[in-house]
Design an enzyme around this catalytic site. Structure first.
Site, PDB file in Angstrom:
ATOM      1  N   SER A 128       0.816  -1.216   0.000  1.00  0.00           N
ATOM      2  CA  SER A 128       0.000   0.000   0.000  1.00  0.00           C
ATOM      3  C   SER A 128       0.850   1.267   0.000  1.00  0.00           C
ATOM      4  O   SER A 128       1.986   1.279   0.486  1.00  0.00           O
ATOM      5  CB  SER A 128      -0.920   0.022   1.227  1.00  0.00           C
ATOM      6  OG  SER A 128      -1.858  -1.031   1.177  1.00  0.00           O
ATOM      7  N   THR A 160       2.580  -3.368   8.554  1.00  0.00           N
ATOM      8  CA  THR A 160       2.575  -4.094   9.821  1.00  0.00           C
ATOM      9  C   THR A 160       3.989  -4.531  10.154  1.00  0.00           C
ATOM     10  O   THR A 160       4.693  -5.093   9.313  1.00  0.00           O
ATOM     11  CB  THR A 160       1.655  -5.321   9.728  1.00  0.00           C
ATOM     12  OG1 THR A 160       0.323  -4.893   9.463  1.00  0.00           O
ATOM     13  CG2 THR A 160       1.671  -6.130  11.014  1.00  0.00           C
ATOM     14  N   ASP A 240      -4.113 -13.823  -1.740  1.00  0.00           N
ATOM     15  CA  ASP A 240      -5.099 -14.887  -1.576  1.00  0.00           C
ATOM     16  C   ASP A 240      -4.810 -15.681  -0.304  1.00  0.00           C
ATOM     17  O   ASP A 240      -5.717 -15.988   0.474  1.00  0.00           O
ATOM     18  CB  ASP A 240      -5.083 -15.830  -2.790  1.00  0.00           C
ATOM     19  CG  ASP A 240      -5.824 -15.266  -3.990  1.00  0.00           C
ATOM     20  OD1 ASP A 240      -6.657 -14.362  -3.794  1.00  0.00           O
ATOM     21  OD2 ASP A 240      -5.573 -15.740  -5.111  1.00  0.00           O
ATOM     22  N   GLU A 363      -5.692  -6.398   4.083  1.00  0.00           N
ATOM     23  CA  GLU A 363      -5.628  -7.498   3.111  1.00  0.00           C
ATOM     24  C   GLU A 363      -6.779  -7.403   2.099  1.00  0.00           C
ATOM     25  O   GLU A 363      -7.292  -8.415   1.630  1.00  0.00           O
ATOM     26  CB  GLU A 363      -5.663  -8.874   3.805  1.00  0.00           C
ATOM     27  CG  GLU A 363      -4.629  -9.071   4.884  1.00  0.00           C
ATOM     28  CD  GLU A 363      -3.210  -9.167   4.368  1.00  0.00           C
ATOM     29  OE1 GLU A 363      -2.952  -8.721   3.238  1.00  0.00           O
ATOM     30  OE2 GLU A 363      -2.356  -9.665   5.102  1.00  0.00           O
ATOM     31  N   THR A 365     -10.138  -4.530   1.530  1.00  0.00           N
ATOM     32  CA  THR A 365     -11.371  -4.242   2.259  1.00  0.00           C
ATOM     33  C   THR A 365     -12.449  -5.252   1.874  1.00  0.00           C
ATOM     34  O   THR A 365     -12.378  -5.922   0.840  1.00  0.00           O
ATOM     35  CB  THR A 365     -11.892  -2.834   1.941  1.00  0.00           C
ATOM     36  OG1 THR A 365     -12.299  -2.794   0.553  1.00  0.00           O
ATOM     37  CG2 THR A 365     -10.828  -1.772   2.188  1.00  0.00           C
TER      38      THR A 365
END
Length: 380
Positions: A128, A160, A240, A363, A365
């Site tokens: 992101s 993160t 995924d 991961e 929305t």
């Protein structure tokens, strides 16, 4: 309350027992303190690596655990039921190993993969950007080819374990359009790489989420994973699997909230009876239990498809959608069951409710999950 699990092997039952023992002794007793103080649990991830909990779905020959995804996800659920922030970071670490294992060369894997899978180094994921969240193809952080590597300039967001993880899967623009994105495995100590202060979040306080800025950072070309232009393929392939990790953590969070609500309802009395014996409340608890069971069944279905080598992108999107929506509802209902006490920080359910919200966002929305599911229906 321990979940009565159906697992494929005796080894898997032993692994769940080990996980529960570790989580009950090392996570549950300190989670409240560290979350309240927004304090990072130094040394904990090294312990988890030594216990074999960080590389479970990867092959034994690379120092992984050799476990099917359906078992790995149930381990994540157990961790999530004790401490969601740590479980999310474990899931992200597993996500960060995916590009190297699936797209790295043999030399790259030999150099970095064992250390990642046994926890000697921690990985993070950096896709992101401030202006590119759901629309990953719009990223602008640029890598310019130079002799021996790439000069990287730009910014990344919502990382993160940012500033703490040792290596980062960084998706950068090396060309034009959606085919102009590549993946670099960037070390934390790279010259020209700096991390912002931790975001002031609603929940998951113990593990930092930061931005990163690249100012002409030189990254060796040996750290290019896959070919130039394969970045989005790598990113979406990893996501995924990552969505299933978040689905499992969300289910654990929901299970913890359900357990807290049931325990309270068995102790609290009103009108001369335990409140669990009042039909109105018992029906609410029954709906909560059904939501948790449905979330678990949905992520396990997706995991079994993955383990069988079947297409599972739609199933992963469905699992992430169902499990995280369930977590939000179940944690909210747990607060309702506890009434005024549930709204205070004396009880964990208010923390569970705050933590559940982010699972609907990262991961991809849940609106993006609906987009994935809808597109699969349009192309069948």
């Amino acid at each position: 309350m321990a979940v009565d699990r159906l697992l494929p092997t005796d080894e898997a039952y032993d692994l769940i027992a080990l996980t529960r023992d570790f989580a009950d002794k090392r996570l549950a007793p300190v989670a409240d303190e560290y979350e309240k103080a927004e304090k990072y649990p130094e040394g904990l991830f090294a312990e988890m690596g030594e216990a074999g909990l960080l590389g479970l779905p990867y092959p034994v020959e690379w120092d992984g655990g050799g476990q099917p995804y359906e078992v790995y996800l149930q381990v994540l659920e157990e961790l999530g039921a004790r401490w969601a922030a740590v479980a999310v970071a474990v899931s992200v670490h597993g996500l960060a190993c995916h590009p190297l294992f699936n797209f790295g060369t043999e030399e790259q894997k030999q150099q970095w993969l064992p250390d990642l899978l046994n926890g000697r180094i921690i990985g993070a994921y950096s896709l992101s950007e401030p202006q590119a969240g759901s629309d990953a193809a719009a990223l602008t952080c640029k890598a310019t080819a130079v002799e021996g590597g790439y000069r990287v300039n730009g910014a990344k967001a919502w990382i993160t374990h940012g500033g703490i993880a040792d290596v980062y899967n960084v998706f950068v623009r090396t060309g034009e359009g959606s085919k102009g994105i590549s993946c670099l495995l960037v070390p934390r100590d790279s010259d020209g790489l700096t991390f912002g202060r931790p975001e002031e979040k609603m929940g998951l306080h113990a593990v930092p989420t930061t931005s990163a800025t690249y100012d002409d950072a030189l990254i060796s070309d040996e750290r290019l994973l896959g070919a130039e232009g394969e970045g989005l393929t790598i990113a979406f392939s990893a996501l995924d699997s990552g969505r299933l990790g978040i689905a499992a953590v969300a289910t654990g969070l929901a299970q913890a909230a359900l357990d807290a609500a049931v325990d309270y309802a068995q102790e609290r009395t009103a009108f001369g009876r335990k409140i669990i014996d009042h039909q109105g409340l018992s029906f609410l608890l029954a709906d909560m239990a059904a939501a948790v069971d449905s979330a678990r069944a949905t992520y396990l279905d997706a995991a079994r498809r993955r383990d069988a080598g079947r297409p599972y992108s739609r199933a992963a999107a469905t699992a992430k959608l169902v499990a995280t929506d369930a977590a939000m509802k179940v944690t909210t209902d747990a607060v309702q069951v506890l009434g005024g006490y549930g709204y205070t920080r004396d009880f964990r359910v208010e923390r569970y409710m705050r933590e559940a919200k982010i699972t609907q966002i990262f991961e991809g929305t849940n609106q993006i999950q609906r987009l994935v599911i809808g597109r699969s229906l349009a192309t069948r």
